[in-house]
Design an enzyme around this catalytic site. Structure first.
Site, mmCIF file in Angstrom:
data_model
loop_
_atom_site.group_PDB
_atom_site.id
_atom_site.type_symbol
_atom_site.label_atom_id
_atom_site.label_comp_id
_atom_site.label_asym_id
_atom_site.label_seq_id
_atom_site.Cartn_x
_atom_site.Cartn_y
_atom_site.Cartn_z
ATOM 1 N N TYR A 119 -5.763 78.401 -39.340
ATOM 2 C CA TYR A 119 -4.557 79.299 -39.222
ATOM 3 C C TYR A 119 -4.794 80.683 -39.820
ATOM 4 O O TYR A 119 -5.568 80.926 -40.726
ATOM 5 C CB TYR A 119 -3.205 78.829 -40.205
ATOM 6 N N GLU A 120 -4.404 81.768 -39.194
ATOM 7 C CA GLU A 120 -4.785 83.089 -39.588
ATOM 8 C C GLU A 120 -4.808 83.665 -40.822
ATOM 9 O O GLU A 120 -5.257 84.436 -41.382
ATOM 10 C CB GLU A 120 -4.407 84.176 -38.501
ATOM 11 N N SER A 121 -3.774 82.686 -41.616
ATOM 12 C CA SER A 121 -3.383 83.307 -42.961
ATOM 13 C C SER A 121 -4.804 82.818 -43.659
ATOM 14 O O SER A 121 -4.758 83.277 -45.084
ATOM 15 C CB SER A 121 -2.132 82.522 -43.311
ATOM 16 N N GLY A 122 -5.622 82.122 -43.348
ATOM 17 C CA GLY A 122 -6.958 81.830 -44.045
ATOM 18 C C GLY A 122 -6.877 80.313 -44.401
ATOM 19 O O GLY A 122 -7.919 80.076 -45.224
ATOM 20 N N HIS A 177 -4.566 92.139 -35.851
ATOM 21 C CA HIS A 177 -4.754 91.638 -37.062
ATOM 22 C C HIS A 177 -6.299 91.909 -37.503
ATOM 23 O O HIS A 177 -6.724 92.322 -38.549
ATOM 24 C CB HIS A 177 -4.655 90.041 -37.285
#
Lengths: 252, 269
Positions: free
Chosen positions: A51-54, B104
């Site tokens: 997930y792009e949140s890390g 992003h």
């Protein structure tokens, strides 16, 4: 137990089936996240969810409320910074599949999540924007897209190219030097579409059980090409439906 | 050395009309209380920066604090659209909102360049999309070694960056853990910074994987328990999802929003 299911359930199951065990998948929010989490429970226990949140290798026990849900961090192999996700993991092509949703999709798999309407500065509808999608679409090995099929979403040409699919046809990605293969599969509530090997135009290759061809054509805003070997998607199994419903129940 | 201040005093001292302000947080640890204090102090003409503007940015935009938004994804995460943001872009209410739109990856790299003291960052991105045609701060660049065509984006160096963290000690050293997004980069890129924290402790207990910002890179620390609500703070409290859903109804309607704003700022209707 009844074997009745909804069109949305069929879509989630069909999308989950596209993810193989052992793959790494960059997961977008919404429908892609549901499908990826179902796949991990159903047939792909070794699917790595990113997930792009890390959150790298997240194994949530329920559907995350957002891409930054604490459940993703708590169950991940590692939690890394956002610059690291994009620069070290996505950009060099380390991720097999990018799994995306869309507001608009055109017949060459280009995605719009920016604005509806032809004037960027005076849009009919302002959408959320790009997020991680442009680079996911560029750099993952291949891209799967999941969205509900209707003429407003399935358009001849997207109003704004947020994420590049196959451009205006086969060969455009190579010309631009995009590293990934781009969209190879679109999963909807009616069936599956794949790019034609010669032209890269999205072509209906599968219909879900009980969906007639005319309604799929009517739900598409361009003159839909249909594969000569049109197949019917196997209905969701009891096991798939149970897992999906349990997942949704745990997330309610 | 970071000064320990009240939230009110920190915002009064660090955030000025016309500033470029980044309040970062990637779903987790969103500095909501600080954003609402900016609204209370009626700052104007701000350039707001954030990868993922969410409901506190909807509130700042609806309150007329912002002239411009630099962002890559604007939404109410897990719920839907930001209606104050949409109203400002589509109908210039309450004031026109200029936007500078990125992905992003582009925003993350702009902060990295800012934190690194470099003028720009390079990424392999945006290719084939319509974003470069709308955004002045996306330009092509050729690699001087291989000739590959890449993308350059300029450094982001906010006048002030504001983040929320779990803890600080009395000297102003800050510790945060869980999803930490671009918060470290945002602080290091900024001319001034404010960190609101759940609590100030005598000594920071080491935590594996934690990000520590030493006191000498932070301008001010303010103790604001619950300062990230309705988002969450790992180890302290969970996301209040009902509040995110409730915002959809408030944000959708100018009158409902105005009522909400009057309550926040103490204006009698």
């Amino acid at each position: 137990m009844s074997n009745r299911y909804s069109a949305d359930e069929m879509m989630s199951v069909a999308a989950a089936r596209a993810l193989g065990d052992g793959m790494s998948c960059f997961v977008g929010i919404g429908l892609p996240s549901k499908a990826a989490n179902l796949a991990r429970r159903a047939h792909a226990p070794n699917l790595t969810l990113i997930y792009e949140s890390g959150c790298l290798g997240a194994k949530p026990s329920r559907l995350p409320l957002s891409i930054g849900d604490g459940e993703l961090a708590d169950t991940a192999d590692a939690v890394i910074s956002v610059p690291e996700v994009f620069n070290y993991w996505l950009q060099p092509g380390r991720i097999d599949v990018g799994f995306l949703g869309a507001a608009q999709l055109d017949k060459f798999g280009n995605i719009n999540t920016t604005v509806i309407g032809s004037d960027y500065h005076d849009p009919k509808v302002r959408l959320p924007g790009a997020g991680g999608a442009p680079e996911i679409a560029a750099s993952c090995g291949e891209v799967f897209i999941v969205l509900r099929q209707n003429p407003r979403a399935f358009v001849e040409k997207v109003d704004f190219v947020t994420s590049f699919g196959h451009g205006t046809g086969k060969g455009d990605r190579e010309k631009l030097g995009l590293p990934g293969r781009g969209p190879t599969l679109v999963v909807t509530d009616l069936g599956l579409l794949r790019p034609d090997p010669e032209t890269a135009e999205l072509t209906l290759t599968q219909l879900h059980p009980g969906v007639d061809l005319d309604s799929a054509i009517a739900a598409t805003g361009w003159k839909l090409k249909v594969s000569d070997d049109l197949e019917t998607t196997p209905a969701p199994t009891e096991q798939e439906l149970t897992l999906l419903r349990d997942l949704e129940k745990a997330s309610a | 050395m970071a000064e320990l201040l009240s939230l009110e005093e920190a915002v009064a001292r660090l955030v000025h009309d016309g500033d470029t302000v980044a309040l970062e947080g990637f779903t987790h640890l969103i500095p909501v209380a600080a954003g609402q204090e900016i609204i209370r102090q009626r700052r104007r003409d701000l350039t707001l920066v954030r990868m993922t503007p969410d409901i506190v940015y909807d509130q700042l935009i609806g309150a007329g604090c912002a002239r411009k938004l630099i962002f890559s994804w604007g939404g109410n995460p897990g719920v839907g659209s930001l209606h104050r943001f949409r109203d400002a872009v589509q109908h210039e209410w309450p004031v026109p909102l200029e936007i500078e739109e990125h992905s992003h990856a582009g925003m993350a790299n702009r902060y990295v360049a800012g934190a690194s003291g470099l003028p720009f960052a390079v990424l392999r991105g945006y290719t084939g999309t319509d974003l470069p045609a709308q955004t002045e701060t996306i330009k092509p660049i050729t690699c001087p070694f291989t000739g590959e065509k890449l993308t350059a984006v300029p450094a982001l160096n906010p006048d002030v960056s504001i983040i929320h963290a779990q803890r600080a000690d009395r000297s102003g050293n800050v510790q945060m853990w869980g999803i930490t997004g671009v918060q470290k980069e945002a602080v290091l890129a900024a001319k001034r910074s404010l960190v609101t924290v759940e609590e100030i402790v005598d000594e920071l207990a080491p935590r594996p994987g934690a990000v520590v910002l030493p006191a000498w890179v932070v301008t001010a620390v303010a103790e604001v328990p619950g300062g990230a609500k309705p988002s969450y703070a790992a180890g302290y409290y969970e996301r209040d999802n009902a509040a995110y859903q409730a915002w959809d109804k408030i944000g959708r309607d100018r009158e409902e929003f105005t009522k909400w704003l009057n309550e926040l700022t103490g204006v009698k209707a």
